[in-house]
Write an enzyme that holds these catalytic residues in place. Structure first.
Site, PDB file in Angstrom:
ATOM      1  N   ARG A   1       0.731  -1.388   0.077  1.00 20.88           N
ATOM      2  CA  ARG A   1      -0.188  -0.027  -0.043  1.00 20.88           C
ATOM      3  C   ARG A   1       0.920   1.370  -0.207  1.00 20.88           C
ATOM      4  O   ARG A   1       0.623   2.164  -0.771  1.00 20.88           O
ATOM      5  CB  ARG A   1      -0.937   0.005   1.334  1.00 20.88           C
ATOM      6  CG  ARG A   1      -2.152  -0.073   0.894  1.00 20.88           C
ATOM      7  CD  ARG A   1      -3.214   0.073   2.304  1.00 20.88           C
ATOM      8  NE  ARG A   1      -2.356  -0.241   3.483  1.00 20.88           N
ATOM      9  CZ  ARG A   1      -2.795   0.574   4.581  1.00 20.88           C
ATOM     10  NH1 ARG A   1      -3.765   1.151   4.559  1.00 20.88           N
ATOM     11  NH2 ARG A   1      -2.189   0.183   5.644  1.00 20.88           N
TER      12      ARG A   1
ATOM     13  N   ASN B   1      -6.080  -1.742   2.195  1.00 20.55           N
ATOM     14  CA  ASN B   1      -6.201  -3.204   2.363  1.00 20.55           C
ATOM     15  C   ASN B   1      -7.903  -3.642   2.532  1.00 20.55           C
ATOM     16  O   ASN B   1      -8.668  -2.783   3.147  1.00 20.55           O
ATOM     17  CB  ASN B   1      -5.507  -3.697   3.774  1.00 20.55           C
ATOM     18  CG  ASN B   1      -4.090  -3.512   3.369  1.00 20.55           C
ATOM     19  OD1 ASN B   1      -3.549  -3.526   2.283  1.00 20.55           O
ATOM     20  ND2 ASN B   1      -3.410  -3.363   4.673  1.00 20.55           N
TER      21      ASN B   1
END
Length: 98
Positions: free
Chosen positions: A24, A42
């Site tokens: 990420r 996520n």
């Protein structure tokens, strides 16, 4: 191939070992460097979800990066969906898990 400046928005769903490996953070960094707007987060199922908006060639560069990921990641698949009328931010941010 001539670069295009048409603005497009794509939703990405990335599966594999993509959580807990800096995926990420690195995607946000890559998207910012490409001048894209959007977000990455996520998902509780272990996948990563992202929305990217900007010039078509820059969005494609992020999709290409998403297929490789970070050194510690193992990307099993990337599903790319065209989005029209999607919420687009100023800048690119990491969001909370959903």
């Amino acid at each position: 191939m001539t670069p295009t400046h048409e603005t497009i928005t794509r939703r990405l769903r990335i599966t594999g070992r993509v959580q807990g490996v800096g995926y990420r953070w690195n995607m946000a960094r890559q998207a910012t460097a490409l001048g894209l707007r959007g977000w990455v987060r996520n998902r509780v199922d272990g996948s990563v979800d992202a929305l990217a908006s900007g010039p078509a060639d820059a969005v494609q560069a992020l999709v290409d990066w998403a297929r490789r990921g970070t050194e510690l990641a193992r990307v099993d698949g990337v599903v790319v969906t065209e989005m029209e009328g999607a919420e687009v931010l100023d800048g690119f941010e990491q969001r909370e898990t959903v």
